[in-house]
Design a protein around this motif. Structure first.
Motif, short mmCIF file in Angstrom:
data_model
loop_
_atom_site.label_atom_id
_atom_site.label_comp_id
_atom_site.label_asym_id
_atom_site.label_seq_id
_atom_site.Cartn_x
_atom_site.Cartn_y
_atom_site.Cartn_z
N HIS A 1 -11.04 7.72 -0.96
CA HIS A 1 -10.48 6.75 0.28
C HIS A 1 -10.34 8.50 1.48
O HIS A 1 -9.53 7.68 2.27
CB HIS A 1 -9.18 6.58 0.14
CG HIS A 1 -9.02 5.00 -0.89
ND1 HIS A 1 -9.92 4.65 -0.14
CD2 HIS A 1 -8.60 5.41 -1.96
CE1 HIS A 1 -9.56 3.55 -1.23
NE2 HIS A 1 -9.22 4.37 -2.79
N ARG B 1 -3.71 0.23 -3.42
CA ARG B 1 -2.73 -0.60 -3.14
C ARG B 1 -2.56 -1.60 -3.92
O ARG B 1 -4.19 -1.35 -4.98
CB ARG B 1 -3.54 -1.27 -1.92
CG ARG B 1 -4.07 -2.51 -1.35
CD ARG B 1 -4.70 -3.25 -0.59
NE ARG B 1 -4.60 -4.61 -0.55
CZ ARG B 1 -3.76 -5.22 0.58
NH1 ARG B 1 -2.66 -3.98 1.20
NH2 ARG B 1 -4.03 -6.26 0.69
N ASN C 1 -9.26 5.69 4.63
CA ASN C 1 -10.32 5.44 4.81
C ASN C 1 -10.35 4.04 3.66
O ASN C 1 -10.82 4.52 2.29
CB ASN C 1 -11.70 5.50 5.46
CG ASN C 1 -13.03 4.42 5.71
OD1 ASN C 1 -13.14 3.59 5.18
ND2 ASN C 1 -13.10 4.69 6.96
N GLU C 2 -10.04 2.69 4.02
CA GLU C 2 -10.86 1.86 2.43
C GLU C 2 -12.09 1.39 2.14
O GLU C 2 -11.87 1.40 0.29
CB GLU C 2 -10.22 0.39 3.26
CG GLU C 2 -9.11 0.08 3.83
CD GLU C 2 -7.75 -0.12 2.66
OE1 GLU C 2 -8.94 -0.11 1.04
OE2 GLU C 2 -6.15 -0.02 2.38
N TYR D 1 -3.57 8.04 -2.18
CA TYR D 1 -3.63 6.25 -1.94
C TYR D 1 -3.76 5.58 -2.78
O TYR D 1 -4.45 5.54 -3.49
CB TYR D 1 -3.96 5.98 -1.24
CG TYR D 1 -5.00 4.95 -0.16
CD1 TYR D 1 -3.99 3.95 0.67
CD2 TYR D 1 -5.71 4.11 -0.45
CE1 TYR D 1 -3.73 3.13 0.77
CE2 TYR D 1 -6.13 2.21 -1.01
CZ TYR D 1 -5.51 1.74 0.35
OH TYR D 1 -5.25 0.62 0.56
N SER E 1 0.76 -1.08 0.03
CA SER E 1 0.42 0.19 -0.02
C SER E 1 0.92 1.39 -0.22
O SER E 1 1.80 1.25 0.82
CB SER E 1 -0.93 -0.05 1.48
OG SER E 1 -1.86 -1.18 1.13
#
Length: 411
Positions: A217, A153, A208-209, A151, A102
């Motif tokens: 996010h 992942r 936040n996912e 962000y 991530s």
């Protein structure tokens, strides 16, 4: 022995992007055995004039490698060397035994446009200290900073060549206020100042996912925030016409914490002048005159005349004299529902077919310029200063486009 590594930024989609190369060489034998391919980043920032390749001097990067007890990259700063050349003091490879990583980044850091904020990042949670844009009722958002964050992942298989796409998004809401007069030549409207009153002043941002609930996010927590006023005292009086004029715009546009705040409400049946509940509104320091042909006025009331016309002072109300230097306070109640990365353009219409010059507001607080703020006899808080409130629209747009994504008319 570590070597410096270059981060190269290249233009992309006529906005700006960067290919951030993090190469590595290590004297640690275990790391040498475990390392895989070198990690690179293809980054871009959704377009806005506030953050560009020219003023993005530095940004910070964090990364969590699945199974590692601590952050794999922990707040490493990428610094601009020259042109599109950026460097880290240390460089990194994707570990060969790690499938998922991530990545987080934020900026700009350093330089005149850099933000000052503390980050508390781990593989479990990522948040910042409270962020509070400067409160200023003279120069608006002149000193406000554009706070961007990214962000993603990715799995090892989703990053061929270890090229990781990072897209920076604007974390704040941009607020613009403009005005026009629909009264034609028969009304003269002049404005000396404009403010957003009772907006929340600070918040804590975390990642936040749940992207469905928190776009890009971004989760803002405004617990403990206080009400504040933001706006401008105009260096030159703005005389409105049927073309939109800037009041809070350009360098003074506001970059405020995303929030939901109710508008001010009035109860004219309570108290001598009525009462109000605290809420948000646009406050204006302005003046309205009526212009009629002829130098004679058969009715009563003070007027001003020139060679062809006579003028009535409609607001601020003055039954005894026409005072050309006199300005008064009026307001427009607004419900606030600002989201991160959105630009809100409030366009106020004075003196149109269904619009007037606002309603009587509470008396402004300390620091606001002198102006008539008393509610006249027989009027109460929330009453229209003329026949109607100001009509206004709110255009909502992403910072990445010039075209409004929706129109929300309000009265």
């Amino acid at each position: 022995m570590d070597k410096k590594a270059k981060l190269t930024l290249k233009p992309w989609l006529a906005v700006f992007a960067s290919a951030v190369i993090l190469a590595s060489c290590s004297a640690d034998t275990a790391e040498e055995v475990n390392r895989g391919n070198e990690i690179s980043f293809s980054t871009n920032v959704s377009r806005a004039t506030e953050t560009t390749l020219n003023n993005l001097q530095e940004f910070k990067v964090y990364a969590d490698a699945e199974g590692y007890p601590t952050l794999f990259i922990n707040g490493e700063t990428a610094k601009k060397q020259s042109g599109t050349d950026y460097r880290f003091d240390k460089s990194y490879f994707w570990p060969s035994d790690v499938e998922y990583m991530s990545f987080w980044a934020y900026g700009p850091i350093g330089g005149d446009n850099g933000i000052t904020i503390d980050a508390e990042f781990s593989g479990v949670s990522q948040s910042f200290s409270a962020y509070a844009p400067e409160v200023n009722i003279r120069i608006g958002g002149t000193n406000h900073k554009d706070f961007v964050a990214a962000y993603t992942r990715k799995s090892h298989s989703e990053a061929p060549g270890m090229n990781i796409p990072l897209t920076f998004h604007h974390t704040l809401s941009q607020i613009i206020v403009r005005a026009k007069s629909a009264g034609g030549d028969s009304h003269i409207v002049k404005v000396k100042g404009a403010w957003i009153v009772n907006a929340k002043n600070s918040g804590i941002l975390s990642f936040n996912e749940n992207v469905d609930k928190y776009p890009n996010h971004m989760q803002w927590d405004l617990t403990g925030a206080q009400a504040a006023s933001y706006g401008v005292v105009l260096s030159d009086v703005v005389r409105l016409n049927n073309t939109e004029a800037s009041l809070i715009d350009g360098t003074t546009s506001l970059m405020l914490v995303p929030q939901t705040t109710d508008k001010i409400t009035f109860d004219r049946n309570s108290g001598t002048q009525g009462t109000y509940t605290q809420g948000a509104y646009i406050l204006l320091l302005c003046r309205v005159e009526a212009k009629h042909e002829g130098t004679d006025h058969p009715g009563s009331g003070p007027i001003f005349t020139d060679d062809k016309y006579h003028y009535h002072q409609l607001f601020p109300f003055n039954e005894n004299a026409f005072v050309s230097e006199q300005y008064g306070y009026t307001c427009v109640p607004i419900d606030i529902n600002w989201e991160p990365g959105k630009k809100y353009i409030y366009t106020l219409e004075f003196c149109g077919k269904n619009s007037g010059a606002g309603v009587y507001p509470p008396k402004p607080g300390d620091g606001f310029p002198d102006g008539v703020s008393d509610v006249p006899e027989k009027k109460k808080y929330g009453d229209a200063v003329l026949d109607n409130p100001i009509r206004f629209t709110v255009d909502v747009a992403d910072w990445s486009t010039d075209d409004p994504s929706s129109d929300v008319p309000m009265n």
